[in-house]
Scaffold this active site. Structure first.
Site, PDB file in Angstrom:
ATOM      1  CG  ASN A 155      -1.885   1.175   1.181  1.00  0.00           C
ATOM      2  OD1 ASN A 155      -2.747   1.222   0.309  1.00  0.00           O
ATOM      3  ND2 ASN A 155      -1.749   2.118   2.094  1.00  0.00           N
ATOM      4  CD  GLU A 156      -1.634   5.734   0.198  1.00  0.00           C
ATOM      5  OE1 GLU A 156      -1.222   6.056   1.328  1.00  0.00           O
ATOM      6  OE2 GLU A 156      -2.640   6.238  -0.323  1.00  0.00           O
ATOM      7  CD  GLU A 315      -6.446   4.246  -0.867  1.00  0.00           C
ATOM      8  OE1 GLU A 315      -6.408   5.310  -0.202  1.00  0.00           O
ATOM      9  OE2 GLU A 315      -5.731   3.266  -0.636  1.00  0.00           O
TER      10      GLU A 315
END
Ligand SMILES: [Zn+2]
Length: 680
Positions: A155-156, A315
């Site tokens: 994630n990120e 997102e």
């Protein structure tokens, strides 16, 4: 253009987002209700497992997905697909307790304590071993599940680790880069300066906060190394999934204007580009329309990383975020505008963080489709559901592609090098902003640019603008020369072509690599202006405009050896009467040079001239209106988004609005935040 579907098994666009059912396992009633509400909102996908490691593996080696499998099955039975994440964005307590090397070291070399997220050492062998075990188990369990759409890697990904393992990896990476020849590195980094010469690669340290930070080649290579390291970690996860039988496509979620890594390098190793879009709508320093254009630039950047397929908006926040200094709820209509802008720019998905609000901890007040009240009649839920209906209505957009002929050249090396250069003014370098301003100017003329890198394929473009191209990658001079020679329009500005890829100054005049011939000039000095300095240039007849003066800000270059046509001259001080903007005919094309910083809107005549040279159709849009176009084999879809505060009228429209189903011939009227998609 032929459609290219990201997920042939899904009809139309994806609508969904991060869903964290592991937080509600003791509330089966809530999980049941969520599915009902998701269907009501037209949601057809969720992303699960992003931060689920401690649920998957509560103690070391004790792995079970019994909680996840029935949820994934039930969602699939209800027409909702799953994007499954590897859980490496955050680590369980047992892991850090037993394997402290998993915890990152800060820029003083000090090991972090356990906690938060996104703080693992990407090179820790112990951490990798644990990642391999959990990722293998996940893939063995869920690969080929009919409800599984794709793998979401970690994630990120972000940040740098300064531990001893990473230091060693950096030294090895440098040795490879410089052919195991320390003198090669010394030359490239110009280390004779200040007695910084190294005798061996193992003397080299990362640029610690309390260590070396004056060797600019070291600073740049450290950023390049970290791009490699994060990519190496991402590839390790992908390989692990593949070895365990996963065949589904992969992505990792990128972030806006992201600085730590060169996404262009990383993108070679993933199947689909996705990014997390968090607008700061209704802020107190710019108009919504200007803010939306920043979003749009980012969409263009991410679209251009893999131009042969749509991207994903992985997102975005329904309603509000909770982590900015001020967190303002999106005003009615803004949610749809932001979502449709992503689709307009080439996203085949509208996804959120998050489907249901956490009950506690740091994300409990972050916007969600389903609020704590848990009903379908909140303003946000209704807006999400209404968007869900619209996305179904425009499902024919899925797989359509952009086809732009204008590009802005934007390199990570160049960003990093400009910021690190001991030159110009500290506060007004503004490389990103300068690229954005050029993007805005084309958008105001109804022409959407792509964002490309020095090493990308430029063959489809007719115009390329490269503001402040300070760093020239190897071979770029010849590439630009060929582009212009064959009929391209190329624009560059002050602070271009000063250094090579190692940041060593180009000798023999700027811009280097023979670009002085392409532009028909050389640059001798660059002067930094104080905000109070009043400097102007005069646009002269050759620009096809009545002579008039415009203001100059921040930087003015003194040119010499000018053989190009002069379109503007300086008015003031010791530069008075010398060239400020030029156009050089070179082969079949033109190379423009803008030697000082001005408002881009004052240069509209240049952009119009370049467009006229190429035959690209353009038309000035009303203030606040954006236009994006996507194509299928037989249709074009023009998206018009009114991001301004007032209603707007766009003229000469001919086609069907596939949102309202109205035939429009003539003027299109759009209210504040309204969107039309004209098919023709
Ligand atoms: Zn490390």
């Amino acid at each position: 253009m032929a459609r290219n579907f990201l997920f042939p098994q899904v009809e139309g666009l994806l609508h969904g987002g991060d869903y964290n059912p592991e937080q509600w396992l003791d509330r089966p009633d809530i999980l049941e209700k969520d599915i009902k509400l998701m269907k009501e909102a037209g949601i057809n996908t969720v992303t699960m497992g992003v931060f689920s490691w401690a649920v998957h593996e509560p103690t070391e080696g004790n792995i079970s997905f019994d909680w996840l499998e029935p949820i994934m099955n039930r969602l699939y039975d209800n027409g909702i697909y799953t994007i499954l994440a590897t859980p490496t964005g955050a680590r369980p307590a047992w892991l850090d307790e037993k394997y402290p090397s998993a915890m990152r070291c800060d820029d003083m070399g000090v090991r972090n304590h356990h906690g938060v997220r996104h703080n693992h050492c990407m090179q820790s062998p112990e951490f990798r071993q644990k990642v391999q075990i959990i990722d293998t188990a996940l893939a063995k369990k869920f690969a080929n599940h009919p409800g599984l759409l794709m793998w979401h890697i970690s994630n990120e990904l972000g940040g740098y680790c300064y531990c001893d393992t990473c230091k060693k990896k950096f030294q090895e990476w440098l040795a490879d880069r410089y052919d195991h020849d320390i003198n090669k590195l010394n030359k490239a980094w110009w280390t004779t300066f200040w007695s910084h010469t190294f005798n061996s690669f193992d003397q080299i340290e990362p640029p610690y906060a309390n260590g070396e930070n004056c060797v600019l080649g070291l600073n740049l290579d450290w950023k390049r190394y970290n791009t490699w390291s994060a990519t190496d970690f991402m590839k390790f996860e992908i390989m692990t999934l593949r070895s365990a039988g996963a065949k589904e496509p992969t992505t990792t979620n990128y972030m806006e204007w992201f600085y730590d890594y060169d996404y262009r390098y990383m993108s070679q190793f993933i199947d689909v580009i996705s990014w997390d879009n968090y607008p700061e709508s209704h802020n107190n320093w710019q108009s919504d329309a200007d803010h939306m254009l920043e979003r749009s630039f980012n969409h263009a950047l991410f679209r251009s990383l893999k131009p042969d397929k749509p991207f994903m908006m992985m997102e975005s926040a329904p309603g509000v975020v909770n982590w900015r200094p001020y967190n303002k709820y999106r005003r009615p209509g803004m949610h749809k505008l932001i979502s449709m802008q992503a689709v307009a720019a080439g996203s085949d998905t509208v996804q959120y963080f998050q489907i249901r609000k956490s009950r506690g901890s740091s994300e409990q007040w972050h916007g969600a489709v389903i609020d704590h009240i848990g009903t379908n009649d909140t303003r946000i839920f209704k807006e999400v559901a209404s968007l869900g209906q619209d996305l179904k209505k425009i499902s024919e957009i899925a797989g359509t592609m952009a086809d732009n002929k204008v590009a802005i050249l934007y390199d990570w090396d160049n960003r990093w090098a400009i910021d690190d250069a001991w030159a110009l003014a500290k506060d007004t370098k503004n490389y990103d902003k300068t690229c954005l301003e050029v993007y805005k100017e084309f958008m105001s003329l109804g022409v959407e640019p792509d964002i490309v890198g020095s090493n990308d394929d430029w063959s489809k473009y007719k115009i390329i603008c490269a503001p402040m191209l300070y760093v020239l990658q190897d071979g770029i001079g010849d590439k630009i020369a060929l582009f212009v020679e064959e009929g391209g329009q190329f624009l560059s500005t002050y602070f271009t072509g000063y250094v090579n890829k190692d940041l060593l100054s180009n000798l023999g005049g700027f811009p280097g690599q023979g670009l002085d011939k392409v532009f028909g000039l050389r640059s001798e000095e660059i002067d930094t202006l104080y905000p109070e300095d009043k400097v102007t240039i005069k646009i002269i007849d050759k620009a096809g405009l009545a002579p008039h003066s415009i203001n100059v800000y921040d930087y003015q270059e003194m040119l010499r050896d000018v053989s190009a046509d002069v379109l503007a001259k300086y008015n003031d001080d010791y530069l008075a009467g010398t060239p400020a903007i030029t156009r050089n005919e070179f082969g079949k094309g033109h190379a423009y040079y803008v030697a000082c910083r001005t408002n881009q809107s004052d240069l509209e005549f240049l952009y119009r001239e370049m467009l006229d040279h190429t035959g690209i159709v353009y038309s000035k849009l009303p203030t606040g209106v954006e236009k994006h176009t996507r194509y299928s084999d037989d249709s074009a879809y023009d998206f018009y988004l009114n991001c301004g505060d007032d209603h707007a009228t766009i003229k000469k429209i001919d086609g069907e609005d596939i949102i309202s189903n109205a035939e429009i011939h003539g003027s299109l009227k759009l209210d504040k935040y309204e969107i039309a998609i004209i098919k023709h």
